[in-house]
Write a protein that holds these residues in place. Structure first.
Motif, PDB file in Angstrom:
ATOM      1  N   TRP A 137      68.802  57.523  51.050  1.00  0.00           N
ATOM      2  CA  TRP A 137      69.530  56.485  51.791  1.00  0.00           C
ATOM      3  C   TRP A 137      69.954  55.352  50.861  1.00  0.00           C
ATOM      4  O   TRP A 137      71.073  54.833  50.969  1.00  0.00           O
ATOM      5  N   LEU A 176      63.387  60.484  50.719  1.00  0.00           N
ATOM      6  CA  LEU A 176      64.242  60.140  51.850  1.00  0.00           C
ATOM      7  C   LEU A 176      64.761  58.704  51.719  1.00  0.00           C
ATOM      8  O   LEU A 176      65.940  58.432  51.971  1.00  0.00           O
ATOM      9  N   ASN A 177      63.862  57.799  51.315  1.00  0.00           N
ATOM     10  CA  ASN A 177      64.275  56.408  51.115  1.00  0.00           C
ATOM     11  C   ASN A 177      65.313  56.302  49.995  1.00  0.00           C
ATOM     12  O   ASN A 177      66.300  55.559  50.109  1.00  0.00           O
ATOM     13  N   PHE A 214      68.405  63.651  47.830  1.00  0.00           N
ATOM     14  CA  PHE A 214      66.998  63.893  48.153  1.00  0.00           C
ATOM     15  C   PHE A 214      66.349  64.764  47.073  1.00  0.00           C
ATOM     16  O   PHE A 214      65.265  64.447  46.567  1.00  0.00           O
ATOM     17  N   GLY A 230      53.695  55.724  48.036  1.00  0.00           N
ATOM     18  CA  GLY A 230      53.870  56.573  49.204  1.00  0.00           C
ATOM     19  C   GLY A 230      54.116  58.012  48.805  1.00  0.00           C
ATOM     20  O   GLY A 230      54.157  58.357  47.625  1.00  0.00           O
ATOM     21  N   SER A 231      54.270  58.870  49.801  1.00  0.00           N
ATOM     22  CA  SER A 231      54.484  60.288  49.523  1.00  0.00           C
ATOM     23  C   SER A 231      55.836  60.498  48.854  1.00  0.00           C
ATOM     24  O   SER A 231      56.773  59.722  49.043  1.00  0.00           O
ATOM     25  N   ARG A 232      55.926  61.584  48.087  1.00  0.00           N
ATOM     26  CA  ARG A 232      57.168  61.867  47.375  1.00  0.00           C
ATOM     27  C   ARG A 232      58.313  62.189  48.334  1.00  0.00           C
ATOM     28  O   ARG A 232      59.456  61.801  48.090  1.00  0.00           O
ATOM     29  N   VAL A 233      57.993  62.892  49.414  1.00  0.00           N
ATOM     30  CA  VAL A 233      59.035  63.235  50.377  1.00  0.00           C
ATOM     31  C   VAL A 233      59.590  61.981  51.040  1.00  0.00           C
ATOM     32  O   VAL A 233      60.812  61.806  51.171  1.00  0.00           O
ATOM     33  N   LYS A 234      58.687  61.086  51.448  1.00  0.00           N
ATOM     34  CA  LYS A 234      59.124  59.830  52.069  1.00  0.00           C
ATOM     35  C   LYS A 234      59.938  59.005  51.091  1.00  0.00           C
ATOM     36  O   LYS A 234      60.973  58.417  51.455  1.00  0.00           O
ATOM     37  N   GLN A 235      59.477  58.958  49.837  1.00  0.00           N
ATOM     38  CA  GLN A 235      60.201  58.201  48.832  1.00  0.00           C
ATOM     39  C   GLN A 235      61.577  58.812  48.575  1.00  0.00           C
ATOM     40  O   GLN A 235      62.569  58.108  48.387  1.00  0.00           O
ATOM     41  N   LYS A 242      56.707  54.312  42.043  1.00  0.00           N
ATOM     42  CA  LYS A 242      56.953  54.600  43.448  1.00  0.00           C
ATOM     43  C   LYS A 242      55.629  54.668  44.193  1.00  0.00           C
ATOM     44  O   LYS A 242      54.628  55.136  43.664  1.00  0.00           O
TER      45      LYS A 242
END
Length: 294
Positions: free
Chosen positions: A170, A166-167, A28, A159-164, A157
């Motif tokens: 994973w 997290l993706n 992350f 979307g938000s950096r945090v969401k990215q 990328k």
């Protein structure tokens, strides 16, 4: 036998939880960094007037970028095709598979901060020196100037950096998960069922020959660091010297057969021989240094 089974289950569950949490958290954080460090920025930073700084930066960017050669090699080709200096690009090549954050933090968690620190320092110096030596030996002439398609590591990328992040965490974990599980399983098996005197008798050597053999064995084995490090922890606990285990890890992660095959598409045989020899030298050197300290 019951005690051994219970020890196996306990070790497997503890190691699995520890390494999975570590992998996700570090992945992350690395993703957040990588969203800021673009390929164009790498090219720009590695073209600074101060050549010495370029080698250090090449090592730094290698340490914070891809986890395996599947991403490293295409990016290396992109850097060289963009006329980034050859030497710093080689420092990037060496550092990327051997010094990625997950590997360093796993070493720290499993074998201690002193091992991780020595490993990081030695590999950093080696990456800089290898880039410099390869440049002076004019190995740039062995590059075939081909284009290799990557996996979109530096793709835009959304979307938000945090969401990215997290993706990405994973996405990084998912393909590595089987290797982590296999490594933890083997490590837990060694903990629970392999007697310490067996390891001490047959695989505890800390001399130059033991380290050399481990380095050479590591290359054809190609046990990924995510798999090997839990095994290394178990082997050390049973009596194998830390340096010998580290030599095995460096040999497998730094000059694996898949990576050499990919490099053969970019470089002539002269470079491949030099690259493999360099990895074996650092594997042996790092192993001996760690054995001398511990």
């Amino acid at each position: 036998m019951t005690d051994s089974i219970m020890e196996f289950i306990k070790t497997f569950l503890m190691l699995s939880a520890e390494l999975l949490a570590l992998f996700i958290v570090v992945s992350f954080i690395v993703s957040l960094i990588q969203q800021v460090v673009s390929e164009e920025k790498i090219k720009r930073f590695l073209n600074r007037p101060n050549k010495a700084v370029n080698y250090i930066l090449g090592t730094f960017f290698g340490a914070i970028t891809p986890f395996c050669s599947c991403s490293t090699i295409p990016i290396l080709a992109g850097l060289l095709n963009s006329k980034v200096p050859f030497g710093p690009s080689m420092s990037f090549l060496i550092a990327s598979p051997l010094m990625n954050p997950v590997m360093i933090f796993m070493l720290w968690a499993l074998l201690g901060w002193k091992i991780a620190l020595i490993y990081f320092v030695v590999l950093s110096i080696f990456s800089v020196l290898t880039g410099f030596v390869f440049s002076k030996l004019n190995f740039a002439e062995t590059y075939k100037s081909v284009t290799v398609k990557g996996d979109g590591f530096f793709s835009n990328k959304q979307g938000s950096r945090v969401k990215q992040a997290l993706n990405d965490a994973w996405a990084f974990l998912y393909p590595m998960l089987p290797y982590l599980v296999i490594g933890v399983f083997i490590g837990a098996f060694i903990y629970g069922f392999i007697p310490a005197d067996f390891i001490t008798k047959y695989a505890s050597g800390d001399g130059i020959f033991a380290v050399m053999i481990a380095s050479v064995i590591g290359v054809p084995m190609y046990i990924r660091p995510e798999t090997m490090l839990p095994i290394a922890d178990a082997l050390v606990s049973k009596g194998m010297s830390m340096g010998t285990v580290i030599a095995l890890v460096i040999g497998g992660a730094g000059a694996s057969i898949p990576e050499v095959v990919m490099l053969s598409k970019l470089f002539k045989k002269k470079f491949l021989v030099a690259f493999t020899s360099a990895i074996l030298i650092v594997a042996i050197g790092t192993g001996l240094i760690i054995n001398s300290v511990f």
